[in-house]
Design a protein around this motif. Structure first.
Motif: not given
Length: 152
Positions: A124-129, A132-142
């Motif tokens: 997935g693509n990194p979206l935003v921090w 609290d310092g965690q990275i949010v990643v968008w993963h495709s469910t497909e």
């Protein structure tokens, strides 16, 4: 009232529709993603438009510093540098130690400079921090890769 006859700032194609994020930076100015144009040397960035004056400026997206790039190359090989699609530094990290990167056809990675680590985040693509310092990643469910037009 303002009118801008050539208001499109990004190419469009028949039958393919992208959703472009926008962000109001103040009461009169909107920021939009900018992807490589003939008069903009960077591959990615953002453009700032004043709703009455039109284009105000173009801002380059963050780039990976040399130390982080060298670490990425040591882990993934020389081709990694030419595959970088997006660099997302942690905005709250005053010591500039943490970077999330998205690589074309290679997934996304977290680079931790003070520990000389490169960790795979997945496809997935990194979206935003987060705050609290965690990275949010968008993963495709497909299981497909996801194209992302973002504001850096």
């Amino acid at each position: 009232m303002s009118a801008f006859p050539k208001a499109a700032y990004m190419g469009h194609s028949e039958g393919w529709h992208l959703i472009y994020p926008v962000e109001w930076t103040d009461r009169d100015t909107v920021a939009v993603p900018l992807l490589g144009t003939a008069d903009f040397s960077s591959a990615r960035g953002k453009a700032l438009f004043h709703y009455r004056q039109g284009l105000l400026s173009k801002v380059e997206a963050p780039v990976l510093p040399e130390e982080a790039l060298a670490l990425l190359k040591s882990e993934l090989g020389e081709q990694a540098s030419s595959q970088i699609v997006r660099t997302l530094p942690n905005p709250d990290d005053e010591q500039a130690r943490y970077y999330a990167v998205s690589l074309a056809d290679m997934g996304s990675y977290l680079i931790v400079l003070d520990h000389d680590k490169v960790m795979r985040l997945g496809t997935g693509n990194p979206l935003v921090w987060t705050s609290d310092g965690q990275i949010v990643v968008w993963h495709s469910t497909e299981g497909n890769s996801v194209s992302l037009a973002s504001l850096e």
